[in-house]
Scaffold this motif. Structure first.
Motif, mmCIF file in Angstrom:
data_model
loop_
_atom_site.group_PDB
_atom_site.id
_atom_site.type_symbol
_atom_site.label_atom_id
_atom_site.label_comp_id
_atom_site.label_asym_id
_atom_site.label_seq_id
_atom_site.Cartn_x
_atom_site.Cartn_y
_atom_site.Cartn_z
ATOM 1 N N UNK A 156 -33.217 0.475 37.368
ATOM 2 C CA UNK A 156 -32.357 1.481 36.812
ATOM 3 C C UNK A 156 -30.859 1.232 37.265
ATOM 4 N N UNK A 157 -30.928 0.974 38.445
ATOM 5 C CA UNK A 157 -29.377 0.917 39.098
ATOM 6 C C UNK A 157 -28.738 -0.383 38.733
ATOM 7 N N UNK A 158 -29.402 -1.525 38.487
ATOM 8 C CA UNK A 158 -29.129 -2.622 38.519
ATOM 9 C C UNK A 158 -28.678 -2.956 36.853
ATOM 10 N N UNK A 159 -29.265 -2.196 35.762
ATOM 11 C CA UNK A 159 -28.735 -2.025 34.376
ATOM 12 C C UNK A 159 -27.460 -1.146 34.280
ATOM 13 N N UNK A 160 -26.814 -0.376 35.334
ATOM 14 C CA UNK A 160 -25.988 0.508 35.135
ATOM 15 C C UNK A 160 -24.606 -0.185 34.774
ATOM 16 N N UNK A 184 -26.624 -0.949 49.457
ATOM 17 C CA UNK A 184 -27.768 -0.799 48.515
ATOM 18 C C UNK A 184 -27.487 -1.085 46.883
ATOM 19 N N UNK A 185 -26.398 -0.450 46.538
ATOM 20 C CA UNK A 185 -25.989 -0.444 45.049
ATOM 21 C C UNK A 185 -25.636 -1.908 44.777
ATOM 22 N N UNK A 186 -24.719 -2.544 46.073
ATOM 23 C CA UNK A 186 -24.147 -4.062 45.566
ATOM 24 C C UNK A 186 -25.365 -4.893 45.943
ATOM 25 N N UNK A 187 -26.611 -4.736 46.421
ATOM 26 C CA UNK A 187 -27.518 -5.693 46.348
ATOM 27 C C UNK A 187 -28.372 -5.999 44.843
ATOM 28 N N UNK A 188 -28.338 -4.721 44.203
ATOM 29 C CA UNK A 188 -28.874 -4.889 42.925
ATOM 30 C C UNK A 188 -27.999 -4.891 41.910
ATOM 31 N N UNK A 189 -26.579 -4.574 41.950
ATOM 32 C CA UNK A 189 -25.990 -4.672 41.002
ATOM 33 C C UNK A 189 -24.487 -4.973 41.622
ATOM 34 N N UNK A 190 -24.232 -5.994 41.932
ATOM 35 C CA UNK A 190 -22.923 -6.464 42.711
ATOM 36 C C UNK A 190 -21.559 -6.148 41.772
ATOM 37 N N UNK A 191 -20.791 -5.648 42.474
ATOM 38 C CA UNK A 191 -19.585 -5.127 41.477
ATOM 39 C C UNK A 191 -19.300 -3.855 40.560
ATOM 40 N N UNK A 192 -20.473 -3.469 40.545
ATOM 41 C CA UNK A 192 -20.600 -2.093 39.697
ATOM 42 C C UNK A 192 -19.862 -1.001 40.312
#
Length: 267
Positions: A156-160, A184-192
């Motif tokens: 979910x967070x990685x595709x945001x 935590x966000x950066x681990x699954x979605x770097x730079x979002x």
């Protein structure tokens, strides 16, 4: 097990084909879809109601479709904004699919609609796998849900394209660790891009609307590179292009942002 996997892949492939078609059709009429995902109780409806009100005040033709397993409570709340709103009852299904969205839009969506906000079923598992023909996917998490939420729900967070932290006014009371959440966000979605909001105080008011309008005006939604988190996958309808080395800065209003860069269009 193999048959189950194959069936799931077939269902997702069919949905992705439909999503591409729906996206093209809506784009031809000048409509951008924003898909909102979150856990139940994140404050998604309250935030959307406020953003719809702002859109109406700015003269932006906007509409909203909200999905729940039961009740029309959210539709009644959103309708207070004055925007056209439709409730979708999924009758136990934990997510929306493109075919369902198309069915409910037929004969209802006002022809001049420029922004269509879809409030998905409150769930960070099933909805994450289904492309609805959106041009902007937004995942919300409240400060009361815990800093490791992105790690628990990496798909979910990685595709945001955008992460919104809600109920920021409760951060101190909830002992919310902002740095840990951002990590935590950066681990699954770097730079979002991660932005902090509070409907109660007005913090971040209009950020969701501004991002949606930017996409409507031709800006390409942020498509990050997927991180290799355990269990992390992505749907065929969501290509990615940003690398983990892109900048991330803290704005004057306490929000977090990163510079946008051109990315590949969905295929």
């Amino acid at each position: 097990m193999c048959r189950t996997v194959e069936l799931r892949q077939a269902v997702l492939a069919r949905n992705d084909d439909g999503a591409r078609e729906l996206r093209a059709e809506l784009a031809a009429r000048g409509t951008v879809v924003v898909n909102l995902l979150s856990s139940p109780g994140s404050g998604k409806t309250a935030l959307l109601e406020a953003e719809l009100g702002l859109a109406r005040a700015r003269g932006v033709p906007v509409a909203a479709l909200t999905a729940d397993l039961a009740t029309e409570n959210d539709a009644r709340r959103l309708a207070r904004s004055g925007a056209p709103v439709k409730q979708v009852l999924t009758d136990g299904l934990c997510h929306l699919e493109t075919a369902m969205l198309r069915e409910h839009l037929a004969g209802w969506l006002p022809p001049d609609t420029r922004l269509l906000f879809v409030e998905n079923v409150g769930n960070l598992v099933c909805p994450a796998s289904y492309d609805l023909g959106e041009s902007l996917r937004v995942v919300l998490a409240s400060v009361t849900e815990g800093e490791d939420k992105p790690l628990k729900y990496p798909t979910a967070f990685g595709l945001a394209n955008l992460v919104l932290v809600t109920k920021a006014d409760l951060a101190v009371a909830a002992e919310f660790d902002e740095a840990a959440f951002l990590a935590s966000v950066a681990r699954v979605n770097p730079g979002v891009e991660v932005l902090f909001t509070s409907v109660r105080t007005g913090q971040g008011a209009g950020v969701l609307l501004d991002r949606a309008l930017a996409v409507l005006d031709g800006a390409e939604a942020h498509r990050p590179v997927m991180a290799g988190a355990p269990g992390h996958g992505h749907s065929p309808g969501h290509p990615h292009a940003h690398g983990p080395d892109e900048g991330h800065h803290h704005g004057d209003d306490g929000a977090h942002a990163h510079p946008h860069a051109p990315v590949a269009e969905r295929s």
